[in-house]
Write a protein that holds these residues in place. Structure first.
Motif, PDB file in Angstrom:
ATOM      1  N   LYS A 232       0.832  -1.215   0.000  1.00 33.12           N
ATOM      2  CA  LYS A 232       0.000   0.000   0.000  1.00 33.12           C
ATOM      3  C   LYS A 232       0.861   1.258   0.000  1.00 33.12           C
ATOM      4  CE  LYS A 232      -4.357  -1.570   1.783  1.00 33.12           C
ATOM      5  NZ  LYS A 232      -5.509  -1.212   2.596  1.00 33.12           N
ATOM      6  N   LEU A 233       1.934   1.265   0.794  1.00 31.92           N
ATOM      7  CA  LEU A 233       2.821   2.426   0.825  1.00 31.92           C
ATOM      8  C   LEU A 233       3.520   2.593  -0.525  1.00 31.92           C
ATOM      9  CD1 LEU A 233       4.224   4.768   2.273  1.00 31.92           C
ATOM     10  CD2 LEU A 233       5.886   3.117   3.154  1.00 31.92           C
ATOM     11  N   SER A 234       3.993   1.494  -1.085  1.00 28.58           N
ATOM     12  CA  SER A 234       4.680   1.553  -2.387  1.00 28.58           C
ATOM     13  C   SER A 234       3.744   2.087  -3.469  1.00 28.58           C
ATOM     14  CB  SER A 234       5.187   0.172  -2.785  1.00 28.58           C
ATOM     15  OG  SER A 234       6.201  -0.249  -1.902  1.00 28.58           O
ATOM     16  N   GLU A 235       2.515   1.603  -3.474  1.00 27.14           N
ATOM     17  CA  GLU A 235       1.546   2.060  -4.472  1.00 27.14           C
ATOM     18  C   GLU A 235       1.212   3.536  -4.291  1.00 27.14           C
ATOM     19  OE1 GLU A 235      -1.706  -0.638  -3.902  1.00 27.14           O
ATOM     20  OE2 GLU A 235      -0.565  -2.350  -4.673  1.00 27.14           O
ATOM     21  N   ALA A 236       1.068   3.989  -3.039  1.00 31.79           N
ATOM     22  CA  ALA A 236       0.736   5.398  -2.770  1.00 31.79           C
ATOM     23  C   ALA A 236       1.872   6.317  -3.212  1.00 31.79           C
ATOM     24  CB  ALA A 236       0.440   5.591  -1.284  1.00 31.79           C
ATOM     25  N   VAL A 237       3.104   5.929  -2.941  1.00 34.77           N
ATOM     26  CA  VAL A 237       4.257   6.739  -3.344  1.00 34.77           C
ATOM     27  C   VAL A 237       4.354   6.784  -4.860  1.00 34.77           C
ATOM     28  CG1 VAL A 237       6.782   6.836  -3.318  1.00 34.77           C
ATOM     29  CG2 VAL A 237       5.533   6.382  -1.201  1.00 34.77           C
ATOM     30  N   ASP A 238       4.187   5.639  -5.492  1.00 33.82           N
ATOM     31  CA  ASP A 238       4.253   5.575  -6.953  1.00 33.82           C
ATOM     32  C   ASP A 238       3.182   6.466  -7.580  1.00 33.82           C
ATOM     33  OD1 ASP A 238       5.233   4.413  -9.481  1.00 33.82           O
ATOM     34  OD2 ASP A 238       3.272   3.420  -9.530  1.00 33.82           O
ATOM     35  N   ALA A 239       1.955   6.378  -7.090  1.00 29.86           N
ATOM     36  CA  ALA A 239       0.859   7.175  -7.644  1.00 29.86           C
ATOM     37  C   ALA A 239       1.105   8.669  -7.446  1.00 29.86           C
ATOM     38  CB  ALA A 239      -0.462   6.758  -6.989  1.00 29.86           C
ATOM     39  N   ALA A 240       1.609   9.052  -6.272  1.00 32.70           N
ATOM     40  CA  ALA A 240       1.868  10.469  -6.000  1.00 32.70           C
ATOM     41  C   ALA A 240       2.933  11.027  -6.931  1.00 32.70           C
ATOM     42  CB  ALA A 240       2.283  10.652  -4.543  1.00 32.70           C
ATOM     43  N   HIS A 241       3.995  10.252  -7.166  1.00 37.80           N
ATOM     44  CA  HIS A 241       5.070  10.725  -8.047  1.00 37.80           C
ATOM     45  C   HIS A 241       4.631  10.766  -9.503  1.00 37.80           C
ATOM     46  CE1 HIS A 241       8.480  11.349  -5.353  1.00 37.80           C
ATOM     47  NE2 HIS A 241       7.869  10.464  -4.586  1.00 37.80           N
ATOM     48  N   LYS A 242       3.811   9.814  -9.913  1.00 34.79           N
ATOM     49  CA  LYS A 242       3.300   9.824 -11.290  1.00 34.79           C
ATOM     50  C   LYS A 242       2.367  11.016 -11.496  1.00 34.79           C
ATOM     51  CE  LYS A 242       3.868   4.985 -12.408  1.00 34.79           C
ATOM     52  NZ  LYS A 242       3.198   3.695 -12.613  1.00 34.79           N
ATOM     53  N   ALA A 243       1.580  11.365 -10.480  1.00 35.05           N
ATOM     54  CA  ALA A 243       0.684  12.521 -10.573  1.00 35.05           C
ATOM     55  C   ALA A 243       1.486  13.812 -10.681  1.00 35.05           C
ATOM     56  CB  ALA A 243      -0.240  12.567  -9.368  1.00 35.05           C
ATOM     57  N   ASP A 244       2.641  13.882  -9.995  1.00 34.78           N
ATOM     58  CA  ASP A 244       3.498  15.061 -10.067  1.00 34.78           C
ATOM     59  C   ASP A 244       4.096  15.236 -11.458  1.00 34.78           C
ATOM     60  OD1 ASP A 244       3.022  15.691  -7.435  1.00 34.78           O
ATOM     61  OD2 ASP A 244       4.930  14.903  -6.683  1.00 34.78           O
TER      62      ASP A 244
END
Length: 100
Positions: A86-98
């Protein structure tokens, strides 16, 4: 950009309503507890965040980069953090959104 312990304390204090002194005590208590458990070889599992554990590194032969001579490296125990899915997915999604 990095976040210091003081930055973390400020953010937690702002989000919880605790004073900075209380928050500092909690953060330092958490760090002390994790450090102590790892010294004992225990695994700390925080659901939806990750796992802190100790891994054994076997002895091996390395090389001195300046002389290219072999160097014996002793075995050691190393603290390791493995993030949860869950943490890995949240970090990945946040960076892709940036990136967008």
């Amino acid at each position: 950009m990095s976040m210091t312990k003081a930055d973390l304390i400020d953010q937690i204090a702002d989000g919880t309503g605790l004073t900075k002194i209380e928050t500092r005590a909690v953060v330092e208590g958490f760090m002390t507890a994790v450090r102590g458990a790892m010294k004992e070889g225990r695994r700390i599992e925080l659901r939806e965040f990750g796992v802190f554990e100790v891994q054994h590194r076997a002895p091996r032969t390395g090389r001195n980069p300046q002389t290219n001579e072999p160097v014996e490296i002793e075995d050691r125990y190393k603290p390791v953090f493995r993030p949860s899915d869950k943490l890995s997915e949240a970090v990945d999604a946040a960076h892709k959104a940036d990136e967008e």
